[in-house]
Each structure stands twice: as structure tokens, then as C-alpha cells.
Design a protein around this motif. Structure first.
Motif, short mmCIF file in Angstrom:
data_model
loop_
_atom_site.label_atom_id
_atom_site.label_comp_id
_atom_site.label_asym_id
_atom_site.label_seq_id
_atom_site.Cartn_x
_atom_site.Cartn_y
_atom_site.Cartn_z
N SER A 326 -13.97 -22.34 -74.74
CA SER A 326 -12.55 -22.57 -74.95
C SER A 326 -11.74 -21.86 -73.87
O SER A 326 -12.08 -20.77 -73.43
CB SER A 326 -12.12 -22.10 -76.34
OG SER A 326 -12.35 -20.72 -76.51
N TYR A 327 -10.65 -22.51 -73.47
CA TYR A 327 -9.78 -21.97 -72.42
C TYR A 327 -8.70 -21.10 -73.05
O TYR A 327 -8.40 -21.22 -74.25
CB TYR A 327 -9.13 -23.12 -71.64
CG TYR A 327 -10.10 -23.91 -70.81
CD1 TYR A 327 -10.31 -23.60 -69.47
CD2 TYR A 327 -10.83 -24.97 -71.36
CE1 TYR A 327 -11.20 -24.33 -68.69
CE2 TYR A 327 -11.72 -25.71 -70.60
CZ TYR A 327 -11.89 -25.38 -69.27
OH TYR A 327 -12.79 -26.10 -68.51
N PRO A 328 -8.08 -20.20 -72.27
CA PRO A 328 -6.99 -19.37 -72.81
C PRO A 328 -5.85 -20.24 -73.32
O PRO A 328 -5.47 -21.22 -72.68
CB PRO A 328 -6.56 -18.54 -71.59
CG PRO A 328 -7.71 -18.58 -70.65
CD PRO A 328 -8.36 -19.90 -70.85
N GLU A 329 -5.33 -19.89 -74.50
CA GLU A 329 -4.21 -20.63 -75.07
C GLU A 329 -2.87 -20.02 -74.71
O GLU A 329 -1.88 -20.73 -74.56
CB GLU A 329 -4.35 -20.71 -76.60
CG GLU A 329 -5.58 -21.49 -77.05
CD GLU A 329 -5.66 -21.61 -78.55
OE1 GLU A 329 -4.78 -21.03 -79.24
OE2 GLU A 329 -6.59 -22.29 -79.05
N THR A 330 -2.81 -18.72 -74.59
CA THR A 330 -1.56 -18.04 -74.23
C THR A 330 -1.84 -17.03 -73.12
O THR A 330 -2.99 -16.67 -72.86
CB THR A 330 -0.96 -17.30 -75.44
OG1 THR A 330 -1.89 -16.31 -75.91
CG2 THR A 330 -0.65 -18.28 -76.57
N GLU A 331 -0.80 -16.57 -72.48
CA GLU A 331 -0.93 -15.59 -71.40
C GLU A 331 -1.54 -14.30 -71.95
O GLU A 331 -1.15 -13.81 -72.99
CB GLU A 331 0.44 -15.30 -70.79
CG GLU A 331 0.36 -14.41 -69.56
CD GLU A 331 1.73 -14.22 -68.91
OE1 GLU A 331 1.82 -13.39 -67.98
OE2 GLU A 331 2.69 -14.89 -69.34
N ASP A 333 -4.69 -14.10 -72.83
CA ASP A 333 -5.98 -14.49 -73.41
C ASP A 333 -7.00 -14.70 -72.30
O ASP A 333 -6.67 -14.76 -71.12
CB ASP A 333 -5.83 -15.77 -74.23
CG ASP A 333 -5.04 -15.56 -75.51
OD1 ASP A 333 -4.81 -14.38 -75.86
OD2 ASP A 333 -4.64 -16.56 -76.13
N HIS A 335 -11.04 -16.69 -71.31
CA HIS A 335 -12.00 -17.73 -71.68
C HIS A 335 -12.97 -17.17 -72.72
O HIS A 335 -13.29 -15.97 -72.70
CB HIS A 335 -12.78 -18.19 -70.45
CG HIS A 335 -11.94 -18.91 -69.44
ND1 HIS A 335 -11.98 -20.27 -69.27
CD2 HIS A 335 -11.03 -18.46 -68.54
CE1 HIS A 335 -11.16 -20.63 -68.31
NE2 HIS A 335 -10.57 -19.55 -67.84
N GLY A 435 -10.85 -25.79 -86.39
CA GLY A 435 -11.05 -25.45 -84.99
C GLY A 435 -11.77 -26.55 -84.27
O GLY A 435 -12.09 -27.60 -84.83
N LYS A 436 -12.05 -26.32 -83.01
CA LYS A 436 -12.74 -27.33 -82.22
C LYS A 436 -14.18 -27.50 -82.67
O LYS A 436 -14.82 -26.55 -83.09
CB LYS A 436 -12.74 -26.92 -80.74
CG LYS A 436 -11.40 -27.14 -80.05
CD LYS A 436 -11.60 -26.86 -78.56
CE LYS A 436 -10.33 -27.16 -77.79
NZ LYS A 436 -10.53 -26.93 -76.35
#
Length: 471
Positions: A326-331, A333, A335, A435-436
């Protein structure tokens, strides 16, 4: 290497910076190039057209300089290595071009400060190909190739990258003595040679230097070292007595013994990545924090190791896990690599999730996916199918699941060895209701805990087919 970048890092290696950067010179004229070996030696080449030469073409020149036979063409690969990042090159990669992109790769895959990135200089290293199988390695008979593999395996043992138990590293240390010092030394000569080269040349640094704090070190290091010297000499005598039965092939026999002993470690040949995991909450304030881990990924599975304690926290075959990136969702965060596997809480089977924080999560996910594809192709070829499960390969239902779980739990209970998983010490998520969906390995789960469910969740074990069992 496969994937978008084909770059699968190992742990940083310590090498001299004095002559690095020799790759980055003009494209057309003859240029000097240093290709480093794990032993800290280097191959000096003078080549024309280096700027447009790919790794496959460069490999032919290095193998010729090292007298490596054509039968070993796939054993080694080129790596760009620095204290910040290690990347394996694909055969089609242009080392000159990749070197010019080095700072961009550091910004993408490391948390290093900008100042460190601007000063970082990689060296070109020739070492084991992460995609070379152990079974093929066991067939190698060329002494030069075996010595290169030995040098790399020994480095990983001494630096604690391959955690192993005392009896294991003691045997490996004795084999190193026999390989490097010969098998004909008496106790006095061997003791002098060990002290001259230091115990840390034969035994892992954390074992040779000991632990327990400054005062305990002052009080006990001398006695501990003397005891370890005696144990090493005793094991050396055992190794030499065995080697004496086949003295004509002594060097090759000893090298093969060392490598075979390393092969018993599940993470031999892994590519290594750095990351962090959550610590379990402790104390009245339930403070946790994060723990530094090393993540090893090989053709067989994934292994999460405690960098400080030098032991395995979690080891999973590909048939025992699901994963996602999963990639960062907010500044702020980072990987995350998610690992989902079978577990147990209060005697009840559950699906567990481990979060590994790392900017290299994208690389880890790509490497896992590629290894799974290779594994799937190999299994299909062995079974004579296109990857579809035939009736004879289908699980027998609940009985198969219970046997698989019992076998796995039996392994997890063996906590005396550093090689065994320590799931109880991990801060895992036992269930996520939203979630994913995690990508699944063959064979697939019947249901995923990453899918929203209208009814109360139920546990579904990883289904292991007969073909995977036999692999």
C-alpha cells in the motif's frame, strides 16, 4: 531481473569509496572499470564502449577475467551497492546509465537525508544472483565459483544477516579455519592463527564480541573468548578428521560442506530489505514504537528478522501467506508491505496481518510476485499442467487444513532456535473488516479478511495443494 526496475536490494556492504564511480566516465573511449568482489578484491578491466554496454555483455568480460566457466553463467549478477542501498541489475541494464540515476533511486527507495544522498557513491559488485536456485548450486564443481559463493555466504554469517544457532556458526567457523588456514595445524599453531586474524574472522560479530553491557564485557570477554577458542579448535579437529578421508579433493570438499551447511538456513540466497514493524504496546502508557527489521526474500519464501537480536521473527513459505503493498495515504506516512498468514489466539485459528513499514515495500512486493510466478511455472511443469488444479491435486477439505495447521504450529512452538518464528512477539492485526484485498498466492484462499463481510467473519486457512506440498 523482472519487474519495473528489476532492482532488489541486499543489506549495505562496507567497501572503500576511493575508487568508486569508475563507471561514470565517457561513453565511447576506452575506460578503466573496477568490479568489486565480496572478498574486497576487485577485477580491473579496460573496456571500450562501456557507456552503452549492458550487464550481460559486461558479465562475459568479468567471467573471462575470473576464469569462470560458461556453465556458471547464471550463478552471479551485478549489483550496485552503497551504505544506503543495494540493487541487483537485470542483464539488459546499462550500468553506466543506472549509475547516473543513482540519486533518483535513493530518493525513491530510502529515507536517507538529502545530504547523505548527494554524497553517496555506489560500487559495482559481482555476487550471487538472487534467482539462482540452491539445487543448481549443489551441482557446481568449479573451485573458483565455489570460493566466490563461500566468500559471500561467510560474509552474511559473520555480519549476522544469516541468523544461526551457536552449534551451527561454530561448525561454520571451524570449516572456515580449515579452508583458509589448512587442515594440518596443531593446537598451538591454530590458536596463534586465530588470535592473529581475530575470532570475528571466523565467528559472527555478535557472538565473538559477546554482549551484556560494558561492565560485564570487561569482566567476562577474556574468559568467553578463551572458551570460544577452545570450542572452535575442538570443532576444527572434527572437521579435519573428516576431510582426511578425501584429501585429494580437500579444498572443494570443504567449500561444498560450508555451502551445504548454509543451505539448511531457510534464508540462504535471499535478497534483503530494510524496514520497521510495530512493537507490542508495553507499560502503563501502552507505549510501543517501532523495531528495525531485515526482510529476506528468496525463491522459497519471506523471512522477517530482528536486526538487533539476530533472530527470525517470522518465516513463511509462499504457500503460507498472502501479501499486498500500500502507498502512503497522507503526508508523513510511508509505504507498507502487508503479510497475511494463519495464526492462533486463545486456541482459536485466525488470520494475522503484519505491517512492514519501508520505502522498499514496492520492491519487496514486486520481488515476491516474480518469485511466486517462477514457483507457479515450476510447479505446473512438474505436474504437467497449465497451473490448473486437477482433481488429484485438490485438497481433501477440513482434514488437509487441520494437518497443515498442526504441522505449521508445531514449527512455531520451537522457540529455542534463532531460526524459528516468534509470532507471539509480533504486533499483528488479527482481523480487518474493511480494506484492500490482498493478492493471493496459489492456491487461493476461499475468502479474504480484506473483503467486507455482511455476516460475522470466519477463519479460512491457507489451502495447500498436494503439488505445493511436494515442492
Amino acid at each position: 531481473m523482472e519487474g519495473d526496475d528489476g532492482d532488489f536490494p541486499l543489506d549495505p556492504s562496507e567497501h572503500s569509496h576511493s575508487q568508486r564511480g569508475s563507471v561514470a566516465s565517457s561513453v565511447t573511449r576506452a575506460q578503466d572499470l573496477l568490479v568489486y568482489l565480496v572478498s574486497d578484491s576487485a577485477v580491473h578491466l579496460t573496456l571500450e564502449g562501456l557507456g552503452c554496454m549492458n550487464a550481460q555483455e559486461l558479465g562475459r568480460n568479468v567471467r573471462e577475467a575470473l576464469n569462470i566457466p560458461n556453465s556458471a553463467v547464471d550463478v552471479f549478477a551485478f549489483w550496485f551497492c552503497s551504505p544506503l542501498l543495494d540493487l541487483q541489475l537485470k542483464p539488459k541494464h546499462l550500468p553506466y546509465k543506472l549509475r547516473r540515476q543513482w540519486q533518483d533511486l535513493l530518493y525513491r527507495f530510502t529515507e536517507a537525508p538529502a545530504e547523505d544522498i548527494s554524497q553517496d557513491e555506489p560500487c559495482l559488485l559481482f555476487k550471487r544472483n538472487v534467482f539462482y536456485s540452491r539445487s543448481k548450486e549443489l551441482q557446481i564443481e568449479d573451485e573458483g565459483v565455489l570460493r566466490l559463493l563461500y566468500d559471500e555466504a561467510k560474509m552474511n554469517i559473520l555480519e549476522g544477516r544469516y541468523p544461526c544457532d551457536p552449534e551451527h556458526w561454530l561448525k561454520l567457523g571451524a570449516l572456515s579455519c580449515a579452508i583458509e588456514l589448512g587442515t594440518g595445524l596443531d593446537d598451538q599453531a591454530l590458536t596463534a592463527a586465530i588470535r592473529e586474524k581475530k575470532l570475528s574472522s571466523f565467528l559472527p560479530a555478535h557472538a565473538a564480541l559477546g554482549g551484556g553491557g560494558f561492565l560485564s564485557t570487561l569482566r567476562g570477554r577474556g574468559g568467553r573468548n578463551a572458551e570460544m577458542e577452545q570450542n572452535l579448535i575442538k570443532e576444527y579437529r572434527s572437521v579435519c578428521s573428516s576431510a582426511a578421508t578425501d584429501s585429494s579433493q580437500e579444498p572443494i570438499t570443504l567449500l561444498c560442506q560450508y555451502l551445504r551447511s548454509c543451505h539448511t538456513l531457510p534464508y540462504y540466497g535471499c535478497a534483503f530489505f530494510m524496514g520497521e514493524i510495530d512493537k507490542p504496546a508495553q507499560g502503563l502508557l501502552h507505549r510501543g514504537g517501532r523495531k528495525a527489521v531485515s526482510v529476506g526474500i528468496s525463491l522459497e519464501g519471506v523471512y522477517v528478522m530482528d536486526v538487533k537480536e539476530k533472530h527470525v521473527l517470522l518465516g513463511l513459505k509462499f504457500s503460507e501467506l498472502s501479501w499486498d503493498h500500500s502507498y502512503p495515504e497522507t503526508e508523513g506516512d510511508t509505504h507498507i508491505l502487508w503479510l497475511e498468514f494463519d495464526g492462533e489466539e486463545a486456541g482459536v485459528p485466525v488470520n494475522k496481518l503484519l505491517k512492514i513499514y519501508s520505502k522498499q515495500a514496492e520492491l519487496m512486493s514486486g520481488l515476491i510476485e516474480f518469485c511466486v510466478e517462477l514457483h507457479s511455472v515450476g510447479e505446473s511443469a512438474a505436474a504437467g499442467t497449465d497451473g490448473e488444479i486437477t482433481p488429484s491435486q485438490e485438497p481433501t477439505g477440513r482434514e488437509t487444513n487441520e494437518k497443515t495447521r498442526e504441522r505449521r504450529q508445531g514449527k512455531l512452538r520451537r522457540q529455542s532456535s534463532v531460526v524459528c518464528s516468534r509470532v507471539h512477539s509480533l504486533n499483528t492485526i488479527s482481523y480487518v473488516d474493511d480494506g484492500k484485498e490482498i493478492k493471493r498466492l496459489k492456491p487461493k484462499r476461499a475468502a479474504s479478511f480484506f473483503t467486507r463481510q455482511a455476516q460475522p467473519p470466519t477463519y479460512s486457512a491457507v489451502q495447500v495443494t498436494e503439488s505445493l506440498e511436494q515442492g
